[in-house]
Motif scaffolding. Structure first.
Motif, PDB file in Angstrom:
ATOM      1  N   VAL A 207      28.764  40.434  35.198  1.00 16.35           N
ATOM      2  CA  VAL A 207      28.103  39.540  36.135  1.00 16.35           C
ATOM      3  C   VAL A 207      27.515  40.471  37.191  1.00 16.35           C
ATOM      4  CG1 VAL A 207      30.265  39.035  37.368  1.00 16.35           C
ATOM      5  CG2 VAL A 207      28.367  37.464  37.544  1.00 16.35           C
ATOM      6  N   THR A 208      26.269  40.213  37.564  1.00 13.63           N
ATOM      7  CA  THR A 208      25.617  41.166  38.466  1.00 13.63           C
ATOM      8  C   THR A 208      24.725  40.464  39.487  1.00 13.63           C
ATOM      9  OG1 THR A 208      24.094  43.059  38.569  1.00 13.63           O
ATOM     10  CG2 THR A 208      23.793  41.570  36.722  1.00 13.63           C
ATOM     11  N   ASP A 209      24.593  41.114  40.642  1.00 11.73           N
ATOM     12  CA  ASP A 209      23.632  40.638  41.653  1.00 11.73           C
ATOM     13  C   ASP A 209      22.388  41.525  41.635  1.00 11.73           C
ATOM     14  OD1 ASP A 209      24.583  42.969  42.740  1.00 11.73           O
ATOM     15  OD2 ASP A 209      25.405  42.060  44.554  1.00 11.73           O
ATOM     16  N   GLY A 210      22.295  42.359  40.608  1.00 13.73           N
ATOM     17  CA  GLY A 210      21.139  43.251  40.471  1.00 13.73           C
ATOM     18  C   GLY A 210      21.415  44.614  41.074  1.00 13.73           C
ATOM     19  N   LYS A 211      22.396  44.658  41.983  1.00 12.36           N
ATOM     20  CA  LYS A 211      22.722  45.944  42.615  1.00 12.36           C
ATOM     21  C   LYS A 211      24.003  46.512  42.014  1.00 12.36           C
ATOM     22  CE  LYS A 211      22.707  44.804  47.001  1.00 12.36           C
ATOM     23  NZ  LYS A 211      22.749  44.987  48.445  1.00 12.36           N
ATOM     24  N   SER A 212      25.052  45.691  42.027  1.00 11.84           N
ATOM     25  CA  SER A 212      26.297  46.152  41.412  1.00 11.84           C
ATOM     26  C   SER A 212      26.758  45.090  40.403  1.00 11.84           C
ATOM     27  CB  SER A 212      27.344  46.457  42.460  1.00 11.84           C
ATOM     28  OG  SER A 212      27.762  45.268  43.030  1.00 11.84           O
ATOM     29  N   TYR A 213      27.889  45.341  39.778  1.00 10.59           N
ATOM     30  CA  TYR A 213      28.333  44.417  38.724  1.00 10.59           C
ATOM     31  C   TYR A 213      29.848  44.344  38.688  1.00 10.59           C
ATOM     32  CZ  TYR A 213      29.750  48.501  36.080  1.00 10.59           C
ATOM     33  OH  TYR A 213      30.391  49.647  35.691  1.00 10.59           O
ATOM     34  N   LYS A 214      30.343  43.282  38.066  1.00 12.85           N
ATOM     35  CA  LYS A 214      31.763  43.167  37.739  1.00 12.85           C
ATOM     36  C   LYS A 214      31.847  42.893  36.248  1.00 12.85           C
ATOM     37  CE  LYS A 214      32.885  43.321  42.120  1.00 12.85           C
ATOM     38  NZ  LYS A 214      33.295  44.587  42.693  1.00 12.85           N
ATOM     39  N   LYS A 215      32.973  43.325  35.678  1.00 10.60           N
ATOM     40  CA  LYS A 215      33.128  43.218  34.239  1.00 10.60           C
ATOM     41  C   LYS A 215      34.148  42.141  33.890  1.00 10.60           C
ATOM     42  CE  LYS A 215      33.740  47.516  32.927  1.00 10.60           C
ATOM     43  NZ  LYS A 215      34.703  48.544  32.563  1.00 10.60           N
ATOM     44  N   LEU A 216      33.782  41.240  32.995  1.00 13.91           N
ATOM     45  CA  LEU A 216      34.791  40.341  32.426  1.00 13.91           C
ATOM     46  C   LEU A 216      35.475  41.102  31.286  1.00 13.91           C
ATOM     47  CD1 LEU A 216      32.282  37.814  33.157  1.00 13.91           C
ATOM     48  CD2 LEU A 216      34.611  36.973  33.334  1.00 13.91           C
ATOM     49  N   SER A 217      36.533  40.526  30.718  1.00 15.88           N
ATOM     50  CA  SER A 217      37.256  41.241  29.656  1.00 15.88           C
ATOM     51  C   SER A 217      36.353  41.473  28.443  1.00 15.88           C
ATOM     52  CB  SER A 217      38.443  40.420  29.179  1.00 15.88           C
ATOM     53  OG  SER A 217      39.330  40.225  30.220  1.00 15.88           O
ATOM     54  N   TYR A 218      36.557  42.586  27.789  1.00 19.21           N
ATOM     55  CA  TYR A 218      35.894  42.802  26.496  1.00 19.21           C
ATOM     56  C   TYR A 218      36.453  41.758  25.531  1.00 19.21           C
ATOM     57  CZ  TYR A 218      34.259  47.459  27.947  1.00 19.21           C
ATOM     58  OH  TYR A 218      33.641  48.498  28.576  1.00 19.21           O
ATOM     59  N   SER A 219      35.581  41.209  24.674  1.00 18.25           N
ATOM     60  CA  SER A 219      36.051  40.160  23.768  1.00 18.25           C
ATOM     61  C   SER A 219      35.457  40.365  22.383  1.00 18.25           C
ATOM     62  CB  SER A 219      35.660  38.782  24.319  1.00 18.25           C
ATOM     63  OG  SER A 219      34.259  38.727  24.501  1.00 18.25           O
ATOM     64  N   ARG A 220      35.959  39.595  21.431  1.00 13.47           N
ATOM     65  CA  ARG A 220      35.434  39.692  20.061  1.00 13.47           C
ATOM     66  C   ARG A 220      35.191  38.299  19.510  1.00 13.47           C
ATOM     67  NH1 ARG A 220      37.618  43.110  15.900  1.00 13.47           N
ATOM     68  NH2 ARG A 220      35.421  43.553  15.588  1.00 13.47           N
ATOM     69  N   ASP A 221      34.009  38.118  18.974  1.00 15.62           N
ATOM     70  CA  ASP A 221      33.580  36.842  18.392  1.00 15.62           C
ATOM     71  C   ASP A 221      33.907  36.852  16.893  1.00 15.62           C
ATOM     72  OD1 ASP A 221      32.204  34.501  17.935  1.00 15.62           O
ATOM     73  OD2 ASP A 221      30.219  35.323  18.302  1.00 15.62           O
ATOM     74  N   HIS A 222      33.902  35.709  16.241  1.00 11.98           N
ATOM     75  CA  HIS A 222      34.057  35.605  14.780  1.00 11.98           C
ATOM     76  C   HIS A 222      32.923  34.708  14.304  1.00 11.98           C
ATOM     77  CE1 HIS A 222      38.002  36.833  16.169  1.00 11.98           C
ATOM     78  NE2 HIS A 222      38.403  37.043  14.929  1.00 11.98           N
ATOM     79  N   LYS A 223      31.840  35.331  13.839  1.00 13.66           N
ATOM     80  CA  LYS A 223      30.614  34.553  13.590  1.00 13.66           C
ATOM     81  C   LYS A 223      30.601  33.821  12.241  1.00 13.66           C
ATOM     82  CE  LYS A 223      27.310  36.808  16.605  1.00 13.66           C
ATOM     83  NZ  LYS A 223      27.529  38.202  17.048  1.00 13.66           N
ATOM     84  N   ARG A 224      31.276  34.398  11.256  1.00 15.81           N
ATOM     85  CA  ARG A 224      31.179  33.787   9.918  1.00 15.81           C
ATOM     86  C   ARG A 224      32.043  32.532   9.834  1.00 15.81           C
ATOM     87  NH1 ARG A 224      28.006  36.401   6.050  1.00 15.81           N
ATOM     88  NH2 ARG A 224      27.405  38.408   6.924  1.00 15.81           N
TER      89      ARG A 224
END
Ligand code: AMP
Ligand code: GLY
Length: 436
Positions: A207-224
């Motif tokens: 998530v960013t305001d264009g200047k700095s950012y914060k990170k949400l947790s890394y995640s993994r999707d299951h598309k099939r």
């Protein structure tokens, strides 16, 4: 006096969430937790969102009017189509707060050629690619005949997740280009041919305001659609977060080689980017590489990464709008989350809607205090009965102390939900990466 919904009842801040999927239900839920927030409206919402407004996410002028008439303090946007159409610009012109990237920034998702050229310019690790703008099918075929397969064919424009073909043979790739040209209108007119990468995929959300950012947790999707990643691609059958695949060292590499250069590019090109940036990564033997940018939250990744965050999202929204994210105290839980999506059996083919969903009340009773969430997607409330109204029906999320605990709890919760022709994958979060 302004027209609108019961203005006299207004106590705190009012929020508008745009969209109707699982991701938007999570946003409504998270924002309604804020101590500042009174009402959360959702356009058009689903059977789980409470104050639904019958305005299409693409009817931007009607959304602007709704926000003005109902003293909306912040608007949050789910779907990419609204972003690419310029919803953020329209709200800003009307002097309304919106947490979403502007139309210029949204091209990072709206055009794969533009995004790849941006990544190349800022030295972000990516596969080799060649853009084909206004080119004939023959030029693409010529290139395929030179480099051979495997090769990835991608439509330049938005194709509702159907514009990417990972091709194992030359003939498959040639068929894919012809298909794009014939079936996707202007979105398939331009295309990219790119090197096929190999490795596990991980979703990174900033998530960013264009200047700095914060990170949400890394995640993994299951598309099939089916277990063991078999069957057709879907909008996502489940997700989990965080992932063991991202070690501290790898996280640092991703920051240095991907996140920082991306932010530097956004600043250098004066995008004035604000909102979410989703970076799809492939962890190759040569290191992490970017598959794509999305200028929004992922679905169903949102269903796991947002419950893992501790912040008040009204405050997060204000920090983004005021460009004060740098000093914003950000905190993710030291827990794990797993989401299993209950679908209509024949999804992503033709399925039946209108089936009564049982078990929601029981699940709500054991629910949030215990770290269980039933996020609605394709559901509709008729009187007080909730029925299926889409392919992906519910995202059942559970938090746990470790990965296996979260997975087990999500599966124990989904068993409570019953509807005709329901189905779900039984292997979400059960791959070797996390469990060995
Ligand atoms: P995208 O919409 O660009 O993320 O592509 C959709 C899916 O196609 C990704 O999640 C990957 O599974 C696959 N994909 C995209 N680009 C590549 C690539 N260069 N190499 C291998 N697989 C890819
Ligand atoms: N889960 C992938 C996406 O939202 O694009």
């Amino acid at each position: 006096m302004k027209k609108g919904i019961k203005q006299e009842e207004k106590k705190g801040k009012n929020i508008l969430v745009v969209g109707s999927g699982g991701r938007e239900h999570v946003l409504c839920w998270k924002l309604s937790q804020s101590k500042h927030v009174d009402k959360v409206f959702c356009a058009q919402g689903n059977g789980g969102t409470k104050l639904n407004i019958n305005i299409s996410p693409n009817d931007i002028s009607a959304l602007v009017n709704f926000a003005k008439d109902n003293n909306i303090d912040q608007t949050w946007v789910g779907p990419e189509d609204s972003l690419v159409k310029g919803i953020a610009d329209a709200f800003e012109i009307a002097n309304l707060n919106i947490i979403a990237p502007n139309k210029r920034s949204a091209v990072l998702e709206g055009s794969k050629i533009f995004a790849r050229e941006f990544m190349k310019k800022y030295n972000i690790p990516i596969p080799n690619f060649v853009p084909f703008k206004n080119s004939s099918v023959d030029l693409g075929i010529e290139y395929i005949n030179i480099v051979g397969a495997p090769i990835v064919v991608k439509a330049d424009g938005l194709c509702a997740g159907k514009g990417v073909y990972v091709c194992n043979s030359k003939s498959e790739a040639i068929k894919a280009i012809k298909n794009l040209k014939n079936n996707f209108g202007s979105a398939g007119n331009d295309y990219i041919l790119e090197e096929c990468l190999v490795g596990p995929e991980v979703s990174l959300t900033l998530v960013t305001d264009g200047k700095s950012y914060k990170k949400l947790s890394y995640s993994r999707d299951h598309k099939r659609r089916f277990n063991n990643d078999k069957g057709p691609n879907t909008g996502g059958m489940g997700a989990y977060a965080p992932t063991k695949l991202i070690t501290k060292e790898l996280d640092q590499i991703i920051e240095d080689t991907i996140i920082e250069p991306t932010l530097e590019g956004l600043r250098a090109e004066n995008f004035d980017y604000k909102g979410f940036l989703y970076i799809a990564l492939m962890l190759t033997d040569e290191g992490p590489k970017v598959l794509e940018y999305n200028v929004r939250l992922g679905d169903p990744e949102t269903q796991v990464i947002v419950p893992l965050n501790n912040n008040d999202w009204y405050e997060l929204g204000q920090a983004i709008i005021e460009k004060k994210l740098d000093g914003f105290e950000w905190s993710n839980k030291q827990a794990h989350a797993c989401c299993v999506v209950a679908v209509s059996k024949l999804y992503p083919g033709k399925y039946r809607s209108g089936c009564k969903i049982l078990g929601l009340k029981q699940l709500t009773e054991i629910s949030e205090l215990n770290g269980f969430y039933a996020f609605h997607a394709g559901t509709k409330k008729d009187e007080s009965i909730v029925r299926t109204a889409g392919g992906r029906v519910l995202g059942i999320t559970a938090l746990g102390t470790d990965h296996l605990d979260a997975v087990d709890r999500a599966y124990s919760a989904i068993k409570i939900i019953k509807f005709d022709n329901s189905a779900y994958r039984t292997d979400i979060g059960k791959n070797n990466f996390e469990n060995e």
